[in-house]
Design an enzyme around this catalytic site. Structure first.
Site, mmCIF file in Angstrom:
data_model
loop_
_atom_site.group_PDB
_atom_site.id
_atom_site.type_symbol
_atom_site.label_atom_id
_atom_site.label_comp_id
_atom_site.label_asym_id
_atom_site.label_seq_id
_atom_site.Cartn_x
_atom_site.Cartn_y
_atom_site.Cartn_z
ATOM 1 N N HIS A 133 0.800 -1.231 0.000
ATOM 2 C CA HIS A 133 0.000 0.000 0.000
ATOM 3 C C HIS A 133 0.833 1.281 0.000
ATOM 4 C CE1 HIS A 133 -3.459 -2.478 0.259
ATOM 5 N NE2 HIS A 133 -3.524 -2.636 1.560
ATOM 6 N N HIS A 207 -9.564 1.987 0.712
ATOM 7 C CA HIS A 207 -9.485 0.841 1.630
ATOM 8 C C HIS A 207 -10.567 0.918 2.726
ATOM 9 C CE1 HIS A 207 -7.738 -2.546 3.609
ATOM 10 N NE2 HIS A 207 -6.603 -2.491 2.947
ATOM 11 N N GLU A 344 -11.325 -3.893 -2.469
ATOM 12 C CA GLU A 344 -10.427 -2.871 -2.997
ATOM 13 C C GLU A 344 -10.260 -3.096 -4.494
ATOM 14 O OE1 GLU A 344 -6.832 -3.350 -0.321
ATOM 15 O OE2 GLU A 344 -8.321 -4.632 0.632
HETATM 16 C C1 GLA Z 1 -5.026 -5.334 2.150
HETATM 17 C C2 GLA Z 1 -4.047 -6.436 2.168
HETATM 18 C C3 GLA Z 1 -4.153 -7.154 3.458
HETATM 19 C C4 GLA Z 1 -3.939 -6.208 4.605
HETATM 20 C C5 GLA Z 1 -4.899 -5.077 4.529
HETATM 21 C C6 GLA Z 1 -4.593 -4.048 5.588
HETATM 22 O O1 GLA Z 1 -6.307 -5.813 2.081
HETATM 23 O O2 GLA Z 1 -4.193 -7.322 1.097
HETATM 24 O O3 GLA Z 1 -3.223 -8.171 3.493
HETATM 25 O O4 GLA Z 1 -2.662 -5.692 4.556
HETATM 26 O O5 GLA Z 1 -4.827 -4.485 3.266
HETATM 27 O O6 GLA Z 1 -4.419 -4.586 6.836
#
Ligand code: GLA
Length: 379
Positions: A133, A207, A344
């Protein structure tokens, strides 16, 4: 008696007309308030968007995060259906990316490295051996510049951010614009656009953590999910795609027909074990670049429905496997294991290292554009 009836009838008529006029007058509005300052003195704001149907979204300029989203259930009762924090401090210390804008690269880049135009770029590894991210301080930790761009469709908030060349190891000055519109059709629409002055890679998303029964009210295992995806991208132990586009048929990853999220989540399946639940990118059947349905979530308890449409080729379906009850959010709610789900919309994880995946490269002169709509209804 007759006169009484007449007076009563006139009164009722008057009340109905007044109520009707009132309903028509219910306007979409946008309000702005100061929401504290960051440690380096930047002023942060909280915007409140209300549409004609009474739906309300709060969005902060810190990380561009959706702080709350109030949506009616089948009885018309409103509840806040996203996880979040009551104040700025929560977002500053947040590690779960609650509601935030994600960039420059949503999801993972293996070994914090990629090669572009023959040059190797090195990123900060914030997820074991990988970059997640955006790195150490992604777009979720930046203060965005806001502007009211409301239209007849509903209140709309434009957020812009200029990510300097080399930020978090990514090349090019990247100019990013995100427009959130809370339409009068009860949709939260997110339009992302960007330009660069050097070849680069990017993958923008939001997110938000949804619980259609109300945030912090229990787990989401009873929510029913449909994903328009006949394939998904299996991962290794670091949750990096192996490169394979595997069929979902005959596996717990088959959500082509609406199925309770909890129905198979504890199955004896290697992929589920690696991710401690669902935390996978699904390859959407719809055509990339045009709006197509990605997912439908239905909560039998409240009757709330969320449809997700997008221009993106993939969606990360995450079941809050890392939530462990250590975070307390809005209204004193404690976010426990699987208390929310994320959808997402995105290009596939680690695309810069997988030439066979749809490209995430952006070159000078090109315009990045991506749209996702979360539409709410009840039945
Ligand atoms: C995304 C990732 C997960 C986790 C979340 C945040 O969904 O794929 O593995 O890192 O973000 O916690």
């Amino acid at each position: 008696m007759r006169l009484n009836h007449l007076v009563a009838a006139i009164l009722i008529l008057f009340t109905l007309t007044a109520a009707d006029g009132w309903a028509q007058k219910a306007k979409s509005t946008m309000q702005k308030q100061e929401w504290g300052k960051t440690a380096d003195g930047q002023q942060v704001y909280l915007y409140t968007l209300s549409n004609k149907k009474g739906m309300v979204a709060e969005i902060t300029t810190y990380g561009g995060a959706v702080v709350s989203l109030k949506v009616p259930d089948r009885k018309g009762e409103f509840a806040d259906i996203v996880q979040g924090y009551p104040n700025l401090e929560g977002y500053v210390t947040d590690k779960g990316y609650f509601g935030a804008l994600i960039g420059r690269y949503g999801n993972r880049i293996a070994h914090g490295q990629f090669v572009l135009d023959g040059k190797t770029y090195t990123l900060f590894k914030n997820d074991g051996d990988n970059t997640l991210h955006g790195g150490q301080r992604g777009f979720n930790k930046k203060v965005w510049t806001a502007k009211d761009v409301s239209t007849a469709a509903g209140p709309a908030l434009e957020l812009t951010y200029l990510s300097p060349d080399g930020e978090e190891g990514f090349p090019g000055n990247l100019s990013v614009k995100v427009v959130y519109t809370l339409t009068n059709e009860n949709e939260l629409k997110i339009d992302y656009s960007a330009t660069t002055d050097k070849d680069t890679v990017l993958n923008l998303t939001n997110h938000s953590y949804f619980n259609l029964s109300g945030q912090g009210s229990g787990d989401i295992l009873g929510h029913e999910l449909m994903l328009r995806a006949t394939r998904y991208t299996p991962v290794d132990s670091g949750l990096i795609p192996t490169g394979e586009l595997a069929p979902v048929k005959g596996t717990p990853f088959d959500f082509t027909k609406s199925t309770a999220i909890g129905a198979r989540i504890n199955d004896d399946n290697e992929q589920l074990k690696l991710a401690k639940g669902y935390d996978h990118n699904f390859v959407l059947d719809g055509k990339m670049g045009t709006m197509h349905l990605a997912a439908e979530v239905y909560d039998p308890k409240s009757g709330r429905v969320m449809d997700v449409t997008t221009t993106e080729p993939g969606v990360q379906f995450y079941t809050g496997n890392f939530l462990d009850g250590t975070v307390t959010g809005k209204d004193g709610k404690v976010y426990k294991h699987r208390y929310a789900l994320c959808l997402e919309t995105q290009h596939f994880p680690d695309s810069p290292n997988h030439p066979s995946f749809p490209t995430t490269e952006l070159k000078p002169g090109q315009h990045y554009h991506s749209t996702t709509v979360y539409k709410f209804s009840a039945r």
